[in-house]
Motif scaffolding. Structure first.
Motif: not given
Length: 88
Positions: A33-50
């Protein structure tokens, strides 16, 4: 709850305005989950994920689960027939 949902307790949630959220993905372990979270934050920086731990045991169950409706016995069954095209 399906068997698959019971296996994947770690979830990534996208935080939306007005206190809404959407579960984006589910994982079996926190590291994935943490690895995929880093991927999402890099590719969609304007969105907030937890990352959250979604424990199905602590989720509230509906008090009255929906029941399947049955056809009353006094209603006759009439199958629909195929329309015949007019013959010339």
């Amino acid at each position: 709850m399906t068997y698959r949902e019971r296996l994947n307790h770690w979830a990534i949630v996208r935080l939306l305005p007005n206190l809404q959220n959407v579960i984006v993905a589910r994982f079996r372990n926190r590291s994935d989950a943490d690895g995929h979270l880093r991927f999402l934050q890099q590719h969609i920086p304007q969105a907030k994920f937890v990352v959250i731990f979604d424990d199905p045991a602590s989720s509230p169950q509906p008090a009255n689960p929906p029941q399947a409706r049955s056809i009353p016995a006094d209603v006759p069954f009439t199958p629909k027939t195929r329309r015949q095209s007019p013959t010339p």
